[in-house]
Design a protein around this motif. Structure first.
Motif, mmCIF file in Angstrom:
data_model
loop_
_atom_site.group_PDB
_atom_site.id
_atom_site.type_symbol
_atom_site.label_atom_id
_atom_site.label_comp_id
_atom_site.label_asym_id
_atom_site.label_seq_id
_atom_site.Cartn_x
_atom_site.Cartn_y
_atom_site.Cartn_z
ATOM 1 N N ILE A 167 7.506 6.956 10.922
ATOM 2 C CA ILE A 167 7.109 5.559 11.153
ATOM 3 C C ILE A 167 8.037 4.793 12.103
ATOM 4 O O ILE A 167 7.668 3.749 12.608
ATOM 5 N N PHE A 195 12.616 -1.049 2.398
ATOM 6 C CA PHE A 195 13.426 -0.733 3.580
ATOM 7 C C PHE A 195 14.837 -1.256 3.324
ATOM 8 O O PHE A 195 15.009 -2.422 2.955
ATOM 9 N N GLY A 228 -0.904 -5.487 14.935
ATOM 10 C CA GLY A 228 0.271 -4.617 15.058
ATOM 11 C C GLY A 228 0.282 -3.864 16.382
ATOM 12 O O GLY A 228 -0.774 -3.551 16.926
ATOM 13 N N ILE A 246 0.811 -1.225 0.000
ATOM 14 C CA ILE A 246 0.000 0.000 0.000
ATOM 15 C C ILE A 246 0.844 1.273 0.000
ATOM 16 O O ILE A 246 0.359 2.332 -0.349
ATOM 17 N N GLY A 247 2.124 1.146 0.414
ATOM 18 C CA GLY A 247 2.987 2.320 0.436
ATOM 19 C C GLY A 247 2.721 3.207 1.645
ATOM 20 O O GLY A 247 1.782 2.981 2.406
ATOM 21 N N GLY A 302 7.054 -2.269 16.133
ATOM 22 C CA GLY A 302 7.972 -3.082 15.328
ATOM 23 C C GLY A 302 9.146 -2.306 14.748
ATOM 24 O O GLY A 302 10.302 -2.700 14.917
ATOM 25 N N LEU A 303 8.841 -1.189 14.095
ATOM 26 C CA LEU A 303 9.926 -0.434 13.456
ATOM 27 C C LEU A 303 10.819 0.283 14.465
ATOM 28 O O LEU A 303 12.005 0.478 14.196
HETATM 29 P P1 ADP Z 1 2.786 -1.840 13.307
HETATM 30 O O1 ADP Z 1 2.713 -2.801 14.428
HETATM 31 O O2 ADP Z 1 1.663 -0.853 13.311
HETATM 32 O O3 ADP Z 1 3.006 -2.480 11.984
HETATM 33 P P2 ADP Z 1 5.497 -0.720 12.969
HETATM 34 O O4 ADP Z 1 6.308 0.064 13.950
HETATM 35 O O5 ADP Z 1 6.050 -2.000 12.504
HETATM 36 O O6 ADP Z 1 4.073 -0.917 13.661
HETATM 37 O O7 ADP Z 1 5.191 0.212 11.711
HETATM 38 C C1 ADP Z 1 4.697 1.529 11.933
HETATM 39 C C2 ADP Z 1 3.745 1.931 10.815
HETATM 40 O O8 ADP Z 1 4.484 2.088 9.581
HETATM 41 C C3 ADP Z 1 2.663 0.912 10.506
HETATM 42 O O9 ADP Z 1 1.538 1.066 11.329
HETATM 43 C C4 ADP Z 1 2.351 1.209 9.041
HETATM 44 O O10 ADP Z 1 1.444 2.277 8.953
HETATM 45 C C5 ADP Z 1 3.693 1.671 8.483
HETATM 46 N N1 ADP Z 1 4.433 0.594 7.760
HETATM 47 C C6 ADP Z 1 5.429 -0.175 8.234
HETATM 48 N N2 ADP Z 1 5.895 -1.023 7.307
HETATM 49 C C7 ADP Z 1 5.172 -0.785 6.182
HETATM 50 C C8 ADP Z 1 5.175 -1.328 4.848
HETATM 51 N N3 ADP Z 1 6.029 -2.300 4.471
HETATM 52 N N4 ADP Z 1 4.269 -0.814 3.959
HETATM 53 C C9 ADP Z 1 3.414 0.160 4.321
HETATM 54 N N5 ADP Z 1 3.364 0.708 5.550
HETATM 55 C C10 ADP Z 1 4.218 0.258 6.479
#
Ligand code: ADP
Length: 260
Positions: free
Chosen positions: A202, A250, A219, A192-193, A223-224
């Motif tokens: 993020i 990434f 989620g 979805i981007g 995570g990030l």
């Molecule tokens: P979550 O548990 O919500 O996935 P993360 O910290 O892993 O938490 O990611 C933070 C936010 O970044 C996500 O809620 C999502 O909106 C966006 N995101 C992360 N990875 C992607 C991806 N590969 N494609 C699109 N959006 C992403």
């Protein structure tokens, strides 16, 4: 916004010296705010499943459990919410352990191709349900000395997100590259981007572009941030490129030592 404290030397002494201590108050305040925001956000995130657990259990006790269909349905919700709480608490603890450098480094010989393959296995079912193609591209096996569990966590978080934020019939590619002193891992999805205005945020704790989508898929919004701290603990860097509706990539760059 800099605070200056000046400690004068002995009066009348020749060549009078002062010690000047400079504190960057802006940075201290920023860190305090980050910490208090974290406590506020964490409490809010924890309250959501706890409220659901209490509500559903109470309704059952108030008589709804006499209907076996409702009983089963509510117990399933309670189980799901308890799981969410479990994942959330684990992520919060993990983040604070890494942040406080409480996780000891364990260096061993690791094979990144194998780690990527085992991460694929974990998301295989979720990917098949959406007919997402998982693919690993590497010219050769990437083998070096590193901390296996950190690499596993970095890769699995990125791959999990890539699958999670990609719709039907998409693809997730992991590209591995090894240079003289760096390992480069790219996790690329056709998902979805991420809107440009959200890209820089993020990696913040609990930041989500679409709260509902993240929560529905289990989620935590952490995570990030965990990935960012792990990459930092390995003296590496992480970057993201993304286009709405086209996908995200990434890129993680990690230095490694050639010999044990
Ligand atoms: P979550 O548990 O919500 O996935 P993360 O910290 O892993 O938490 O990611 C933070 C936010 O970044 C996500 O809620 C999502 O909106 C966006 N995101 C992360 N990875 C992607 C991806 N590969 N494609 C699109 N959006 C992403």
């Amino acid at each position: 916004d800099v605070n200056t404290v000046s400690i004068p030397g002995k009066m009348g002494e020749k060549g009078n010296k002062s010690i000047v201590l400079l504190y960057d108050i802006t940075e201290i305040r920023r860190l305090e705010k980050v910490r208090s925001d974290f406590v506020t956000n964490a409490s809010h995130e924890l309250r959501t499943p706890v409220t659901a657990l209490k509500g559903f259990a109470e309704t059952l006790l108030d008589g709804a459990m006499d209907n076996p269909l409702i009983l089963k349905q509510f117990l399933e919700i309670i189980f799901k919410e308890a799981n969410r709480l479990d994942v959330l608490v684990n992520d919060i603890l993990e983040l604070s352990r890494i942040e406080q450098k409480q996780v000891p480094m364990h260096i061993e010989r690791i094979n990144i191709n194998q780690i990527a393959e085992s991460c694929f296995q974990v998301v295989q079912q979720a990917a098949s349900e959406k007919r997402i193609k998982l693919q690993l591209s590497a010219e050769k096996e990437v083998i070096f000395n590193g901390d296996k569990s950190r690499f596993e966590q970095i890769l699995s978080n990125l791959i999990y997100n890539a699958v999670n934020y990609t719709d039907q019939d998409g693809s997730v590619d992991v590209l591995l590259e090894q240079t003289q002193d760096e390992v480069i891992i790219k996790v690329k999805d056709s998902g979805i981007g991420i809107p440009e205005e959200d890209l820089s945020r993020i990696f913040e704790r609990f930041y989500r572009v679409d709260k509902a989508r993240s929560r529905n898929s289990g989620g935590t919004g952490l995570g990030l941030s965990i990935v960012r701290y792990l990459v930092k603990s390995l003296n590496g860097s992480i970057a993201v490129e993304s286009k709405l509706g086209i996908g995200s990539t990434f890129t993680v760059r990690l230095p490694y030592k050639k010999e044990m």
